[in-house]
Design a protein around this motif. Structure first.
Motif, PDB file in Angstrom:
ATOM      1  N   GLN A   7       0.824  -1.192   0.000  1.00  0.00           N
ATOM      2  CA  GLN A   7       0.000   0.000   0.000  1.00  0.00           C
ATOM      3  C   GLN A   7       0.861   1.245   0.000  1.00  0.00           C
ATOM      4  OE1 GLN A   7      -3.093  -0.091   2.885  1.00  0.00           O
ATOM      5  NE2 GLN A   7      -3.689   2.039   2.603  1.00  0.00           N
ATOM      6  N   MET A   8       0.365   2.287  -0.675  1.00  0.00           N
ATOM      7  CA  MET A   8       1.054   3.562  -0.677  1.00  0.00           C
ATOM      8  C   MET A   8       0.437   4.458   0.387  1.00  0.00           C
ATOM      9  SD  MET A   8       3.302   2.986  -2.932  1.00  0.00           S
ATOM     10  CE  MET A   8       4.047   4.615  -3.060  1.00  0.00           C
ATOM     11  N   TRP A   9       1.294   5.166   1.122  1.00  0.00           N
ATOM     12  CA  TRP A   9       0.842   6.011   2.221  1.00  0.00           C
ATOM     13  C   TRP A   9       1.287   7.447   1.964  1.00  0.00           C
ATOM     14  CZ3 TRP A   9      -2.270   3.468   5.526  1.00  0.00           C
ATOM     15  CH2 TRP A   9      -2.131   2.080   5.619  1.00  0.00           C
ATOM     16  N   ASN A  10       0.313   8.351   1.972  1.00  0.00           N
ATOM     17  CA  ASN A  10       0.594   9.775   1.783  1.00  0.00           C
ATOM     18  C   ASN A  10       0.920  10.421   3.119  1.00  0.00           C
ATOM     19  OD1 ASN A  10       0.044  10.109  -1.107  1.00  0.00           O
ATOM     20  ND2 ASN A  10      -2.042   9.536  -0.553  1.00  0.00           N
ATOM     21  N   TRP A  11       2.134  10.950   3.232  1.00  0.00           N
ATOM     22  CA  TRP A  11       2.591  11.570   4.467  1.00  0.00           C
ATOM     23  C   TRP A  11       2.463  13.081   4.407  1.00  0.00           C
ATOM     24  CZ3 TRP A  11       4.910   9.410   8.926  1.00  0.00           C
ATOM     25  CH2 TRP A  11       5.100   8.015   8.895  1.00  0.00           C
ATOM     26  N   ALA A  31       9.680   2.152   1.780  1.00  0.00           N
ATOM     27  CA  ALA A  31       8.834   1.617   0.708  1.00  0.00           C
ATOM     28  C   ALA A  31       7.379   1.977   0.976  1.00  0.00           C
ATOM     29  CB  ALA A  31       8.989   0.098   0.639  1.00  0.00           C
ATOM     30  N   GLY A  32       6.711   2.484  -0.049  1.00  0.00           N
ATOM     31  CA  GLY A  32       5.293   2.815   0.075  1.00  0.00           C
ATOM     32  C   GLY A  32       5.012   4.198   0.609  1.00  0.00           C
ATOM     33  N   ALA A  33       6.045   4.958   0.962  1.00  0.00           N
ATOM     34  CA  ALA A  33       5.845   6.304   1.500  1.00  0.00           C
ATOM     35  C   ALA A  33       5.828   7.333   0.371  1.00  0.00           C
ATOM     36  CB  ALA A  33       6.946   6.649   2.495  1.00  0.00           C
TER      37      ALA A  33
END
Length: 347
Positions: A7-11, A31-33
């Protein structure tokens, strides 16, 4: 790679200071950030930060920032005096929050933050990044396996040279200044993580000219095991975390709060080789183990990426808390600091 890790996570980051700069850089190693948004009190600061670190959006209005639906995680990187208010605002907006250490100024603040997180069903964690470093995780595994036998005592030092300047955040009471909140949380929190529940036996602290705590000695125990912590703004000391067992000893190498290595000695040890600062001494520390063996974990980052990856993983698994850094332990650490500062400063 697990589904959670895919999963991609928007920070989004609140704050643009030194720790925010390092964290933003280290997100490139997670990874994914995805670097989504920055909030600062001034739009220019936010825009400059976003441009430097490749974030997509910039804001100077906190509510507008928090209202963005594509923000999955908020990292709070402001001075700790602002953490409680900003954390509660993010939680109310339904955002999972990683809060730079110390998570708040008081243990009661942490209890309030935890209650809000439970009410809004969001993950909240203190960014005590040292707990997630591979060298510290290695040390934890060594202790759990009993490789150095029953633990008899621990000795910790953490001193950094910080000249007295009442306008500096580190010495400014209006900004939560003081060595215990700035540096003291590291050894206390790691002692809690590695050695178990803590009890303060005795302590003393010394004040800077404006009354802010500048150094402290804490005598704690976990069960019957004595733990001594020395922390301060002053000439650097060994800055190691040394644990003595009946069958050996373990050192989390200097500077243990950001270390990339740990050393083990087999056989009972009455003391470990001294560690000290300076380039020549750092080389001596690296190679002069005097019978010990060292495990090194090379990295290209500052080390903040490990906690970010752990936070993402906990979100992907829909965990209510991360087992490595539960909020109750964040509150315990601050409660110990409160106990120390409840006594007047030593002469």
């Amino acid at each position: 790679m697990t589904e959670a890790n895919k999963q991609m996570w928007n920070w989004g980051i609140i704050g643009t200071g030194a720790i925010a700069q390092k964290f933003a850089s280290d997100l490139s190693h997670v990874a994914g950030a995805k670097k989504a948004a920055i909030f600062s009190r001034t739009l220019k600061n936010a825009t400059d930060f976003a441009s430097k670190h490749a974030f997509t959006h910039s804001y100077d209005d906190l509510q507008e920032f928090l209202a963005q639906p594509n923000l999955d995680i908020i990292y709070i990187a402001t001075p700790h005096i602002a953490h409680r208010e900003q954390a509660l605002a993010a939680i109310k907006a339904g955002k999972p929050v990683l809060i730079e250490k110390p998570i708040a100024m008081t243990s009661s603040d942490v209890i309030e933050i935890k209650a809000a997180a439970s009410e809004h069903n969001v993950l909240v964690m203190e960014a005590l990044w040292s707990r997630f470093l591979p060298a510290v995780q290695f040390a934890k595994a060594i202790l759990q396996k009993g490789d150095i036998g029953e633990i008899k005592r621990a000795e910790v030092s953490l001193y950094f040279e910080r000249d007295y300047d009442p306008s500096d955040r580190l010495y400014d009471p209006a900004l939560g200044g003081g060595v215990l909140h700035d540096l003291g949380v590291y050894p206390i929190s790691l002692a809690r993580y590695l050695l178990g529940e803590l009890e303060l036996v005795s302590s003393e602290w010394k004040a800077a000219p404006n009354g802010v705590n500048k150094s402290a000695t804490l005598h704690l125990k976990s069960g019957a095991m004595p733990i001594t912590i020395n922390v301060g703004f002053g000439p650097e000391q060994g800055n190691t975390f040394d644990i003595y067992g009946e069958k050996g000893a373990l050192r989390i190498d200097r500077h243990f709060l950001r270390t990339d290595s740990a050393a083990i000695w087999h056989g009972a040890q009455s003391h470990l080789p001294p560690a000290s600062g300076g380039f020549i001494n750092r080389l001596r520390n690296k190679f002069s183990l005097q019978g010990g063996t060292r495990k090194t974990f090379a990295r290209q980052s500052h080390g903040l990426n490990f906690q970010a990856a752990a936070f993402q993983a906990a979100l992907g698994q829909k965990l209510p808390e991360h087992a490595v850094m539960p909020l109750d332990e964040s509150a315990e650490v601050l409660h110990i600091i409160e106990q120390v500062l409840a006594k007047p400063a030593s002469a």
